[in-house]
Design an enzyme around this catalytic site. Sequence first.
Site, PDB file in Angstrom:
ATOM      1  NE  ARG A 106      12.719 -35.716  66.415  1.00 48.00           N
ATOM      2  CZ  ARG A 106      12.572 -35.140  65.226  1.00 48.00           C
ATOM      3  NH1 ARG A 106      11.662 -34.250  65.028  1.00 48.00           N
ATOM      4  NH2 ARG A 106      13.336 -35.495  64.223  1.00 48.00           N
ATOM      5  NE  ARG A 118      10.405 -38.545  57.234  1.00 46.46           N
ATOM      6  CZ  ARG A 118       9.498 -39.158  56.503  1.00 46.46           C
ATOM      7  NH1 ARG A 118       8.268 -39.242  56.921  1.00 46.46           N
ATOM      8  NH2 ARG A 118       9.803 -39.676  55.347  1.00 46.46           N
ATOM      9  CG  ASP A 130      17.760 -29.550  58.331  1.00 44.16           C
ATOM     10  OD1 ASP A 130      16.566 -29.618  58.009  1.00 44.16           O
ATOM     11  OD2 ASP A 130      18.511 -30.544  58.383  1.00 44.16           O
ATOM     12  CB  CYS A 172       6.974 -35.533  59.542  1.00 43.37           C
ATOM     13  SG  CYS A 172       8.194 -34.421  58.894  1.00 43.37           S
ATOM     14  CE  LYS A 194      18.218 -34.300  64.082  1.00 43.76           C
ATOM     15  NZ  LYS A 194      17.489 -34.937  62.972  1.00 43.76           N
ATOM     16  CG  ASN A 195      20.226 -35.035  60.480  1.00 52.89           C
ATOM     17  OD1 ASN A 195      19.564 -35.627  61.339  1.00 52.89           O
ATOM     18  ND2 ASN A 195      19.775 -33.961  59.853  1.00 52.89           N
ATOM     19  NE  ARG A 215      11.131 -35.504  55.892  1.00 52.01           N
ATOM     20  CZ  ARG A 215      11.914 -35.410  56.957  1.00 52.01           C
ATOM     21  NH1 ARG A 215      11.419 -34.993  58.100  1.00 52.01           N
ATOM     22  NH2 ARG A 215      13.189 -35.724  56.884  1.00 52.01           N
ATOM     23  N   PRO A 216       7.944 -38.632  51.030  1.00 47.42           N
ATOM     24  CG  PRO A 216       7.847 -38.498  48.696  1.00 47.42           C
ATOM     25  CD  PRO A 216       7.811 -37.646  49.940  1.00 47.42           C
ATOM     26  CB  ILE A 217      10.608 -43.751  51.661  1.00 51.12           C
ATOM     27  CG1 ILE A 217       9.399 -44.696  51.792  1.00 51.12           C
ATOM     28  CG2 ILE A 217      10.851 -42.962  52.934  1.00 51.12           C
ATOM     29  CD1 ILE A 217       9.733 -45.944  52.583  1.00 51.12           C
ATOM     30  CB  ILE A 228      14.223 -28.978  50.665  1.00 49.56           C
ATOM     31  CG1 ILE A 228      15.499 -28.244  50.235  1.00 49.56           C
ATOM     32  CG2 ILE A 228      14.477 -30.473  50.894  1.00 49.56           C
ATOM     33  CD1 ILE A 228      16.226 -28.792  49.049  1.00 49.56           C
TER      34      ILE A 228
HETATM   35  N1  EPU Z   1      12.074 -37.164  48.475  1.00 48.85           N
HETATM   36  C1  EPU Z   1      11.250 -37.842  47.595  1.00 48.85           C
HETATM   37  N2  EPU Z   1      11.324 -39.205  47.567  1.00 48.85           N
HETATM   38  C2  EPU Z   1      12.198 -39.895  48.356  1.00 48.85           C
HETATM   39  C3  EPU Z   1      13.026 -39.210  49.228  1.00 48.85           C
HETATM   40  C4  EPU Z   1      12.949 -37.828  49.272  1.00 48.85           C
HETATM   41  O1  EPU Z   1      10.469 -37.245  46.866  1.00 48.85           O
HETATM   42  O2  EPU Z   1      12.205 -41.136  48.284  1.00 48.85           O
HETATM   43  C5  EPU Z   1      12.012 -35.688  48.523  1.00 48.85           C
HETATM   44  C6  EPU Z   1      11.515 -35.174  49.884  1.00 48.85           C
HETATM   45  O3  EPU Z   1      10.113 -35.181  49.981  1.00 48.85           O
HETATM   46  C7  EPU Z   1      12.123 -33.791  49.906  1.00 48.85           C
HETATM   47  C8  EPU Z   1      13.459 -33.977  49.180  1.00 48.85           C
HETATM   48  O4  EPU Z   1      13.320 -35.181  48.440  1.00 48.85           O
HETATM   49  O5  EPU Z   1      11.304 -32.921  49.175  1.00 48.85           O
HETATM   50  C9  EPU Z   1      14.677 -34.073  50.053  1.00 48.85           C
HETATM   51  O6  EPU Z   1      14.432 -34.979  51.113  1.00 48.85           O
HETATM   52  P1  EPU Z   1      15.559 -35.898  51.729  1.00 48.85           P
HETATM   53  O7  EPU Z   1      15.258 -37.318  51.405  1.00 48.85           O
HETATM   54  O8  EPU Z   1      16.915 -35.375  51.365  1.00 48.85           O
HETATM   55  O9  EPU Z   1      15.329 -35.692  53.286  1.00 48.85           O
HETATM   56  P2  EPU Z   1      15.646 -36.767  54.400  1.00 48.85           P
HETATM   57  O10 EPU Z   1      16.770 -37.603  53.972  1.00 48.85           O
HETATM   58  O11 EPU Z   1      14.385 -37.428  54.824  1.00 48.85           O
HETATM   59  C10 EPU Z   1      17.435 -35.382  55.697  1.00 48.85           C
HETATM   60  C11 EPU Z   1      17.608 -34.851  57.087  1.00 48.85           C
HETATM   61  C12 EPU Z   1      16.633 -33.706  57.305  1.00 48.85           C
HETATM   62  C13 EPU Z   1      16.926 -32.621  56.269  1.00 48.85           C
HETATM   63  C14 EPU Z   1      16.836 -33.207  54.866  1.00 48.85           C
HETATM   64  C15 EPU Z   1      17.220 -32.219  53.782  1.00 48.85           C
HETATM   65  C16 EPU Z   1      18.338 -36.822  58.279  1.00 48.85           C
HETATM   66  C17 EPU Z   1      18.042 -37.868  59.293  1.00 48.85           C
HETATM   67  N3  EPU Z   1      17.361 -35.938  58.041  1.00 48.85           N
HETATM   68  O12 EPU Z   1      16.086 -35.839  55.603  1.00 48.85           O
HETATM   69  O13 EPU Z   1      16.881 -33.194  58.608  1.00 48.85           O
HETATM   70  O14 EPU Z   1      15.997 -31.572  56.399  1.00 48.85           O
HETATM   71  O15 EPU Z   1      17.710 -34.339  54.752  1.00 48.85           O
HETATM   72  O16 EPU Z   1      18.504 -31.743  53.979  1.00 48.85           O
HETATM   73  O17 EPU Z   1      19.439 -36.782  57.740  1.00 48.85           O
HETATM   74  C18 EPU Z   1      16.361 -32.162  60.661  1.00 48.85           C
HETATM   75  O18 EPU Z   1      17.452 -32.543  61.098  1.00 48.85           O
HETATM   76  O19 EPU Z   1      15.648 -31.308  61.270  1.00 48.85           O
HETATM   77  C19 EPU Z   1      15.881 -32.680  59.390  1.00 48.85           C
HETATM   78  C20 EPU Z   1      14.597 -32.624  59.021  1.00 48.85           C
END
Ligand code: EPU
Length: 416
Positions: free
Chosen positions: A396, A92, A304, A116, A22-23, A121-123, A326
């Site tokens: 999902r 997201r 995960d 969520c 998926k990811n 989960r900020p961006i 994480i």
């Molecule tokens: N973070 C920030 N700022 C940002 C982005 C991330 O502070 O701008 C923080 C997050 O809050 C978190 C950490 O960085 O504490 C890591 O988050 P990351 O951005 O790596 O997560 P993601 O990209 O949103 C992906 C997977 C998740 C998986 C995480 C960690 C996808 C679509 N989703 O999420 O998958 O848990 O990486 O490996 O690739 C799942 O499949 O169930 C799932 C949640």
Amino acid sequence: MDKIIVEGGRSLKGQVRISGAKNAALPILVSSLLAEGSNTYSNVPHLQDIESIKSLLCNLGARAEAHGDTVHVDTGRILSCEAPYDLVRKMRASILVLGPMLACLQKAVVSLPGGCAIGARPINLHLKGLAQLGADIHLEHGYVRAEAKKLTGADIYFDTVTVTGTENLMMAAVLAEGTTVLRNAAREPEVIALAEVLSKMGADIQGAGTAVITINGVTSLKPVSVRIIPDRIETGTFMIAAALTHGDVTLVDCNPEHVRASIHKLRRAGVKITTAENTIHVHGNDEIFSVDVETQPYPGFPTDMQAQFMVLMCVANGTSMISETIFENRFIHVSELERMGADIKISGHTAIVKGVPALSAAPVMATDLRASASLILAGLVAEGQTQVNRVYHLDRGYETIEKKFSQLGAAIKRIK
Ligand code: EPU
């Protein structure tokens, strides 16, 4: 709403095929926006999240059609640069369209995903990186409004390792003018898979899979035909199911290299695992030993897989410490597992899990995909009939989970 009913106590035996990831599929489907024309992806899993990203691409003007596990995405006529709230709130990962849209259309309006169940989960790191590439970014009425007449390469450092942040920036940088360096980049297999797809499209990317990725911008990209890599989290989930039920299961069409951390921990727990190029054989031991785990970005133990591994530790001999580093709220499954007789204490970001001789069935539910998977695993070994509610979370991210478990001999069914 669908429910899954599991009757515990059966040992799993046989062979299970692992689906596409998926990811990996989500960012790769989105990368079609960068290459005008017809892109073809095989081994795409049938999942709700894949449907959500297809809807989003269609909403932007692309055509996305599935034939079996092959998805064709035609991006000949992108008409809109807006990803609306109603689509983004469902998933997201929709934020992944931000980078490619800016690169191709010089403009993107994307609903802010919000928090969520597992954390805020900020961006901010996505936005900071895009601003460094020259985008003008405003947050307005719950939307990110980004514009850039031209993106220019930059040296970008991620304060935290972010998977989709790395992917978003990589997709924005491939068409930027000059060189972009992404430092402290995510090293997940899904990031490498995306880099390989972009390279096949004609992008110039070096270092994917390391913490420093260098991207030399090119002027255009061409459509591709690629196969999605196997899902390492589904792989890990089935490995744990085999271990938990003292089973004997062969996983096919998987990549053992992507699950090394989970294999290492399972072997420490006494599980016998042998690997070949695309297969993993798991032979559960009668006794499960307790093992400590701390989640880390890849190649560390994946967040995960934390909930699923915790279930194994719930019935292990001894006490284990499971630390989640994480996401701040990823112990949603704990209170449900306690209802099934587990002995777990939470202290900060660590769960102290004392193994019990057996779990007992209960009606349960969870508000997150992996937490829901852990409840199915618990049901496989609990005494009695476990009812897992809110199955849409599972849909999902796990393709026909009940059919796969049922083929391995589990007493499991879905009730509509
Ligand atoms: N973070 C920030 N700022 C940002 C982005 C991330 O502070 O701008 C923080 C997050 O809050 C978190 C950490 O960085 O504490 C890591 O988050 P990351 O951005 O790596 O997560 P993601 O990209 O949103 C992906 C997977 C998740 C998986 C995480 C960690 C996808 C679509 N989703 O999420 O998958 O848990 O990486 O490996 O690739 C799942 O499949 O169930 C799932 C949640």
